[in-house]
Design an enzyme around this catalytic site. Structure first.
Site, PDB file in Angstrom:
ATOM      1  N   ASP B 256     -23.005  31.831 -14.051  1.00 15.82           N
ATOM      2  CA  ASP B 256     -23.446  33.145 -13.596  1.00 15.82           C
ATOM      3  C   ASP B 256     -22.327  34.160 -13.770  1.00 15.82           C
ATOM      4  OD1 ASP B 256     -26.033  32.351 -12.877  1.00 15.82           O
ATOM      5  OD2 ASP B 256     -25.314  31.559 -10.966  1.00 15.82           O
ATOM      6  N   CYS B 269     -11.229  33.890  -8.141  1.00 13.62           N
ATOM      7  CA  CYS B 269     -12.271  32.874  -8.314  1.00 13.62           C
ATOM      8  C   CYS B 269     -11.998  32.058  -9.569  1.00 13.62           C
ATOM      9  CB  CYS B 269     -13.653  33.523  -8.363  1.00 13.62           C
ATOM     10  SG  CYS B 269     -13.824  34.712  -9.697  1.00 13.62           S
ATOM     11  N   CYS B 271     -14.203  31.523 -12.110  1.00 10.73           N
ATOM     12  CA  CYS B 271     -15.291  31.709 -13.071  1.00 10.73           C
ATOM     13  C   CYS B 271     -14.854  31.542 -14.530  1.00 10.73           C
ATOM     14  CB  CYS B 271     -15.979  33.049 -12.832  1.00 10.73           C
ATOM     15  SG  CYS B 271     -16.755  33.119 -11.191  1.00 10.73           S
ATOM     16  N   ARG B 302     -22.984  37.035  -7.442  1.00  5.98           N
ATOM     17  CA  ARG B 302     -24.097  36.298  -6.827  1.00  5.98           C
ATOM     18  C   ARG B 302     -25.367  37.130  -6.751  1.00  5.98           C
ATOM     19  NH1 ARG B 302     -20.885  34.045  -1.755  1.00  5.98           N
ATOM     20  NH2 ARG B 302     -19.104  33.258  -2.879  1.00  5.98           N
ATOM     21  N   ASP B 340     -25.788  34.230  -0.718  1.00  5.29           N
ATOM     22  CA  ASP B 340     -25.965  34.153  -2.157  1.00  5.29           C
ATOM     23  C   ASP B 340     -27.352  34.673  -2.488  1.00  5.29           C
ATOM     24  OD1 ASP B 340     -26.354  33.030  -4.866  1.00  5.29           O
ATOM     25  OD2 ASP B 340     -24.607  31.802  -4.407  1.00  5.29           O
ATOM     26  N   ARG B 342     -28.520  34.471  -5.888  1.00  3.37           N
ATOM     27  CA  ARG B 342     -28.724  34.157  -7.293  1.00  3.37           C
ATOM     28  C   ARG B 342     -30.035  33.445  -7.578  1.00  3.37           C
ATOM     29  NH1 ARG B 342     -23.081  31.526  -8.810  1.00  3.37           N
ATOM     30  NH2 ARG B 342     -23.116  31.055  -6.589  1.00  3.37           N
ATOM     31  N   SER B 364     -20.616  21.808 -13.916  1.00  3.51           N
ATOM     32  CA  SER B 364     -20.865  22.700 -12.787  1.00  3.51           C
ATOM     33  C   SER B 364     -20.730  21.879 -11.522  1.00  3.51           C
ATOM     34  CB  SER B 364     -22.278  23.286 -12.865  1.00  3.51           C
ATOM     35  OG  SER B 364     -22.615  23.923 -11.637  1.00  3.51           O
ATOM     36  N   LYS B 369     -27.348  24.776  -8.297  1.00  3.91           N
ATOM     37  CA  LYS B 369     -27.746  24.635  -9.705  1.00  3.91           C
ATOM     38  C   LYS B 369     -28.240  23.212  -9.974  1.00  3.91           C
ATOM     39  CE  LYS B 369     -24.552  28.210 -11.361  1.00  3.91           C
ATOM     40  NZ  LYS B 369     -23.202  28.461 -11.905  1.00  3.91           N
TER      41      LYS B 369
END
Lengths: 429, 429
Positions: B256, B269, B271, B302, B340, B342, B364, B369
């Site tokens: 994401d 973070c 990411c 998010r 969140d 998402r 992940s 997810k």
């Protein structure tokens, strides 16, 4: 909406501070108890808050709601039962890390038309309204960050950058102040920027989105629209206060999103190499006593979106004669109907929000960005093009086509004949 | 809209292939001459085309229009006089570089509800309708690219990756097939995913966006909505045909968007480090005879947007006791009302579009997810967590909080006491 005479003279749109003379459609729930917005007023109190809450419709004084396109996810959260529709944001400790403004540009309704200059300081600007129950939310947030880019680490290892412990740490982290800015459009001013009447803008926004927000056409008294689009993020290297001081050297890039290059490093364009070069320039600028700025706008694929962008890539790579620079813009126009949809007309607003009057070093070759910035009254000194060695081989098609079309270059402008020779890779390579 | 009984049984929503029995409101211009959409039908011809054109309203069979939030820029282009409202896309040479599907999942109305599986092949799927003047546009585009990431170059120089001339060149470029996917929501199916009735979904989408698209509530016969939000981009390393073959090892990450890290390398973070690690894993997977996939979803912060994200950063860094992992989720919830937004419920659709039935290595740690993917019927083998050395120091707060909340880890799960000790930097650092 402005009066008819103002609408037909888009270059001199004026705010309507006190007696708007609007038609208020009583068939709508909003309009009573909603504070008025006097765009461009000199103080926050006179300007009035932007209220886009969905919890108390009577308080709303705009069309649309917060968070740009993420308002759709917020609605999903309510539908899924994950979020109470009455949730009020607890804004404790969220206020900006750095003071931005107010600047004199904030009091000019024509200088800023696509963001709310008071959007970062709603708690300080409207304490009484907040206390009496109005749900006023920030449309701008300002924070601090450490950013670590591999290209900056490489610049350090090659000796182009030297950590100083203040702007650039020995870890390779650059210290920034950054701000996220949501779009807040004052429709009379947006119409003026595009040279159309406010009525035409409203009707076209409604019709050409397939009927989004009928209030655009039915509520001409609501002058402010929060469109469901991405906003901007600004990264400041050095002291944000210096941005408004024309005596302090400002290095700036205004960058439009390109996910394929910015994140994934696609070699078909120069987006990430130019962006990271600009960050290097910004850090160097801060280190020699200046300040740096990157303004990043969410306008993927020239604001055509990524589906159109990829369709154009295929058309370029497959056309007879291959992907040549002389056909670069033509292929986009065939698919999209225009060469570009980014509309730099609104972009300088964020610079005016920061109080910028002079950019000493503009790290951009785009004539459209340059024209928009200088046309809005900001002086530009030097223009810094992308170093030749940072242009990926397959991106020569793009950069040469752009230089021939008017983009700035410190080198030679390619001729029409040159453009026919510059050819990118095919799809099988 | 589905029949009442179907709406109240969201787990078993069925498409209404032939006799919908819809109420068609004759007060609207659309509805006559518009081909019908039978979501989940086995062939493109039976399913019918998605027509979101603004040029001939009578042909429209959906709510909203193309390009997600970029439809607003398209409207601006028309208002500014830069784009003819009658422009028809010239799709010459734009068709996909690689054949994707059809897969059996395309014929299951419950497997895919948020994209149009036939969206990449409108020219091949609906030649007669196109010839007779229907403006049918692609909602998916498939192309090829070379991607050059500095992290991959470093992996090569450190010997973790070796160029092979096929998947990874000696220049450091990885060869990919990539696709951009616009959101196309079949509302009965979306409602089913979120366990609410279609009626509630429609009303909430309308009300909680401040009144976007009244057709959501007035046109229950229109089952398909093109929301003005960002879509997805998929990057395939290796042969796209292999994705649907469970015998071929598939390495996949569903990522994401996080602009602050993905592009700018913010150290708060994990990411970008996790994303580039996944790309490294994908390349290695392709090199040993497998195939790799990164699915990138535009869900900034998010799906709360970046303004909210930055407000939360400030609240975290300033709270009493500092930015500790035990307060990580609480601060988001105070500001946004949820931890969140998402909603991974829709994410697996793109995997089903690709025909995926098994992911051998899921790069992940997110349990949300994982649950969404396995809950949609896709098998997951190994889960690959982010190597510890790739976690920036300030991002320990995030990753430890997530592991304690249920994210996968191959190491020890932090205790509540551990979380109190894990502390990020303050704002002055």
């Amino acid at each position: 909406m402005s009066t008819a005479s103002e609408s037909s003279a888009p270059d001199t749109v004026r705010s309507t501070p006190r007696s708007p003379g609007h038609i208020r459609l009583t068939s709508h729930s909003a309009g009573f108890g909603a504070p008025q917005i006097s765009w461009g007023a000199a103080t926050a109190a006179e300007r009035g808050p932007v209220i886009a809450t969905t919890t108390d419709r009577a308080h709303r004084n705009v069309i649309g709601t917060h968070s740009g396109s993420y308002s759709v996810y917020r609605a999903l959260a309510v539908a899924a039962g994950a979020l109470s529709r009455d949730h009020r944001a607890d804004l404790t400790n969220t206020s900006p890390t750095d003071v931005i403004g107010p600047h004199r540009q904030w009091a000019d309704p024509n200088a800023i038309v696509s963001l709310d200059p008071w959007g970062a300081t709603v708690a300080e600007s409207f304490p009484e309204l907040l206390a009496s129950g109005y749900d006023i939310r920030p449309t701008i947030a300002v924070t601090k960050a450490h950013v670590i880019l591999p290209e900056i680490a490489e610049a350090i290892s090659r000796g182009r950058l030297t950590p100083d412990g203040e702007f650039l740490l020995s870890t390779g982290a650059a210290l920034v102040t950054k701000a996220a800015v949501e779009p807040v459009w004052w429709l009379p001013g947006v119409a003026a920027r595009f040279g159309c009447s406010e009525t035409d803008l409203r009707r076209t926004l409604f019709e050409e989105t397939g009927g989004m927000y009928p209030e655009l056409v039915t509520r001409s008294d609501l002058e402010v629209f929060l469109p469901p689009i991405g906003g901007q993020t600004i990264y400041i290297f050095g002291d944000p206060q210096d941005l408004s001081n024309p005596a302090v050297e400002l290095t700036a890039r205004v960058h439009d999103e390109c996910n394929g290059s910015d994140v994934f490093g696609s070699d078909i364009c120069t987006c990430r190499p130019y962006l990271t070069h600009a960050i290097e320039e910004c850090i160097q600028g801060a280190q020699r006593g200046g300040v740096g700025l990157v303004a990043y706008s969410r306008k993927e694929g020239r604001a055509l979106g990524e589906v159109t962008k990829f369709l154009v890539y295929n058309a370029r790579k497959r056309q007879v004669g291959g992907d040549t620079a002389d056909q670069y813009f033509a292929r986009t126009e065939c698919v999209a109907g225009v060469q570009d949809m980014r509309f730099q007309e609104l972009m300088p607003d964020v610079l005016h929000w920061l109080g910028i009057t002079r950019i000493h070093r503009l790290v951009s070759m785009s004539n459209m960005k340059y024209d928009a910035i200088t046309g809005s009254g900001i002086e530009v000194g030097e223009r810094v093009d992308i170093p030749d060695e940072l242009v990926p081989e397959d991106a020569r098609v793009e950069i040469d086509a752009k230089m021939a079309a008017g983009y700035f270059t410190s080198g030679a402008v390619p001729t029409t004949d040159d453009l026919r020779q510059v050819k990118g890779r095919g799809l099988s390579g």
